[in-house]
Design a protein around this motif. Sequence first.
Motif, mmCIF file in Angstrom:
data_model
loop_
_atom_site.group_PDB
_atom_site.id
_atom_site.type_symbol
_atom_site.label_atom_id
_atom_site.label_comp_id
_atom_site.label_asym_id
_atom_site.label_seq_id
_atom_site.Cartn_x
_atom_site.Cartn_y
_atom_site.Cartn_z
ATOM 1 N N ASP A 152 -43.939 80.924 52.174
ATOM 2 C CA ASP A 152 -42.809 80.324 51.454
ATOM 3 C C ASP A 152 -43.266 79.124 50.626
ATOM 4 O OD1 ASP A 152 -40.822 82.053 52.194
ATOM 5 O OD2 ASP A 152 -40.068 80.840 53.841
ATOM 6 N N GLN A 153 -44.087 78.268 51.242
ATOM 7 C CA GLN A 153 -44.549 77.068 50.554
ATOM 8 C C GLN A 153 -45.437 77.399 49.363
ATOM 9 O OE1 GLN A 153 -43.438 73.849 51.397
ATOM 10 N NE2 GLN A 153 -42.081 75.157 52.604
ATOM 11 N N LEU A 194 -39.898 82.005 56.149
ATOM 12 C CA LEU A 194 -39.737 81.175 57.340
ATOM 13 C C LEU A 194 -38.665 81.736 58.261
ATOM 14 C CD1 LEU A 194 -40.342 78.662 59.006
ATOM 15 C CD2 LEU A 194 -38.715 77.399 57.572
ATOM 16 N N ILE A 223 -39.495 83.260 61.989
ATOM 17 C CA ILE A 223 -38.890 82.827 63.260
ATOM 18 C C ILE A 223 -38.161 83.998 63.909
ATOM 19 C CG2 ILE A 223 -37.166 81.304 64.298
ATOM 20 C CD1 ILE A 223 -37.780 79.311 62.027
ATOM 21 N N GLY A 242 -45.074 82.965 57.766
ATOM 22 C CA GLY A 242 -43.849 82.926 56.979
ATOM 23 C C GLY A 242 -43.674 81.599 56.259
ATOM 24 N N TYR A 243 -43.929 80.509 56.977
ATOM 25 C CA TYR A 243 -43.781 79.172 56.390
ATOM 26 C C TYR A 243 -44.790 78.945 55.263
ATOM 27 C CZ TYR A 243 -43.790 74.084 55.961
ATOM 28 O OH TYR A 243 -43.738 72.802 55.475
ATOM 29 N N ILE A 244 -46.056 79.291 55.505
ATOM 30 C CA ILE A 244 -47.095 79.094 54.495
ATOM 31 C C ILE A 244 -46.805 79.928 53.253
ATOM 32 C CG2 ILE A 244 -49.537 79.479 53.963
ATOM 33 C CD1 ILE A 244 -50.164 78.810 56.890
ATOM 34 N N LYS A 265 -36.622 80.916 51.284
ATOM 35 C CA LYS A 265 -36.951 80.632 52.687
ATOM 36 C C LYS A 265 -36.924 81.890 53.556
ATOM 37 C CE LYS A 265 -35.381 75.820 52.647
ATOM 38 N NZ LYS A 265 -34.532 74.801 53.255
ATOM 39 N N ILE A 303 -44.471 82.786 62.579
ATOM 40 C CA ILE A 303 -43.754 81.645 61.987
ATOM 41 C C ILE A 303 -44.632 80.926 60.979
ATOM 42 C CG2 ILE A 303 -42.697 79.404 62.501
ATOM 43 C CD1 ILE A 303 -41.880 80.562 65.225
ATOM 44 N N LEU A 304 -45.901 80.717 61.349
ATOM 45 C CA LEU A 304 -46.831 80.002 60.468
ATOM 46 C C LEU A 304 -47.072 80.772 59.175
ATOM 47 C CD1 LEU A 304 -48.554 77.419 60.448
ATOM 48 C CD2 LEU A 304 -50.449 78.773 61.382
ATOM 49 N N THR A 364 -51.546 84.743 51.714
ATOM 50 C CA THR A 364 -51.342 84.378 53.121
ATOM 51 C C THR A 364 -51.774 85.513 54.041
ATOM 52 O OG1 THR A 364 -49.449 83.015 52.475
ATOM 53 C CG2 THR A 364 -49.660 83.561 54.807
#
Length: 502
Positions: A354-355, A186, A190, A350-352, A183, A347-348, A362
Motif C-alpha cells: 500500500d505504501q 493493509l 489483516i 499488505g502494508y508495504i 488501503k 499484514i506486513l 513487494t
Amino acid sequence: MGSMAEPPAETYERKPPGIRFIEYTKKSPISYNTYQAIVLLVTFFAYLSYHATRKTASIVKSALDPQSPEASKRPWMIGAGWSPFNGSDGTALLGELDVAFLFVYAMGMYFSGHVGDRMDLRIFLTIGMVGTGLFTSLFGVGYWANIHLFYYYLIVQMLAGLFQSTGWPSVVAVVGNWFGKKKRGLIMGIWNAHTSLGNITGSVVASMLLKYGWGWSMVVPGLGIAFVGIMLLLFLPVSPESVGARVDDDDDDELLSHKKNEEGITEPLLRTTSDKRDAVGFLEAWRIPGVAPFALCLFFAKLVAYTFLYWLPFYISHTAIEGRFLTNEESGNLSTVFDVGGVVGGILAGYISDQLDARAITAASFMYCAIPALFFYRSYGHLSMTINIILMLITGMFVNGPYALITTAVSADLGTHSSLKGNSRALATVTAIIDGTGSIGAAMGPLLTGYISALSWNAVFIMLMGAALVAGLLLTKLVIAEVGAKIHGSRAHEVTPAVTDV
C-alpha cells in the motif's frame, strides 16, 4: 460516512435473516460502516474454518503413518498407525491423498469462480461449507467404522476438496464488493490472518483430540465449519446493492466510481450484484493485464506454502531438535509458529505494498527473502528449540507474505481492473484463476514431498528454494514496470512545483 436510505420492500426481502433481525431490534437500518464490519467478521471466520478443516489432515498424518528412518530410535512407534498408511509405502499414500484433494480443489476453483459471479454468493458459500464439514467428518468416521480401504479416504478427500474450492473466490469477491483499492492491501492483509489463524486453530484442536482417537481430529472441525456456514447464511450481506446500502462520494472513491447526471444525482459507475452486463468470461479474464504472471507466480508460491501446510508437523516429528524427537501433539503445536509468522508476513506485505503502491515489487522481494530463510531453517533449525522457533517464524513470514498478498489485494485489484471498464462481475472469476492456478502448485508440492522426503529432506528444501526463486522471477516484467512508473512519477513530482509556483 456511508448513508442509508429506507430500502424498498424488494431489497428488504433480499437481506439475510440475521440482518433483518438486527434492524428489527434496533428499529433502524444498519449503517454502511457496520455492514463493512459484518462482512469482514463473517468472511474472516468463514475462511478460518475452511483452513482449520484443511489443516487437520497434516496433524492426523503422524498418527496414520508413524514410520520414519528414525523409527528404530523410537520403538514405541513401531507397529502403530492406521492401515493402509502404516506400511512401507504409507508416506507415498498420504502424498497421494494430498495431491488428490488439491487437484480437485484447483479444478473446482475455476468452476467455483465461474459460478460465483453468476449466483448468490451467500447460498454458494453455505453449500460449500456444509459440504466441506460433511466430507471432513466422513474421513474421521473411518476411525470408528474401522475402514482400512485406501479408496474410501481418497474419494472422501477429493469430495472435500471440491467443496473447499467454493470458499476463496467467494469470500474475496464479497470483500471486494465492499472495499475499494485504497488501503486494500493493509485491510486484506489483516483480514487474511484467517488463513494462518485457521491453520493454528486446526493444528491445536486436532493435536488436542489425537489422544482420544484420530477420528475426533477430523469430525470436530467438520462440525465446526458446518455451524459457521449456517451463521454465514443468516448474516452475510453479499454487496451494498443487495441490502440497499449506499456510500457517499468521499467514503471510498475507489470502491464506487461516480458520475452525475443532469439533475446532479450521483450514480455508481461500478455496480455489484445487479450489474446488467454479462459476467466476464474465463479466457477474457486471463487476458486482463497482470493476471497471468501473478497466477503463475502463485503456482510456485503455494507449492512452497502448502508443502509446509501439509508436511511441517510430519517433518518436525521426524527431525530431532536438541537430540530429542517430539511427540505428534508437540509437533502439531510447534508447527503453529510458522502460521504466526504468516500472519505477520501477510499484514506486513499488505502494508508495504500500500505504501509503495507496488504489489509486484513487494511480492517478488518476499519470495527472494524466503530462499535464505528456508536454507537457514533446514540447516540450523535442529540445533535448539529457540533457534527452530525463530527461524520458523521468519520462514513463515516470507513464505506466506506474498501468498497472502496475491490471493487477496492483488486478486481484488485485478478483478476491478480498468480494462474491465467498470464491470464488477469479474472478481470471483479472476480470484479463481489466480488461486486455482496456485492450487495446482499447491498439489504438486505435497505430492513431490511425499516421494522426495523418503530419500532426503535436503532435496525437499532445495526444491522449495528453487520454487521460491522461480516465483520471484515470474514477476520480473511487472517489477520493472513498477520501478519505471516510480521513476517517472518522481521526476514528474520534481517538475510540478516549478510549473505551479507563482
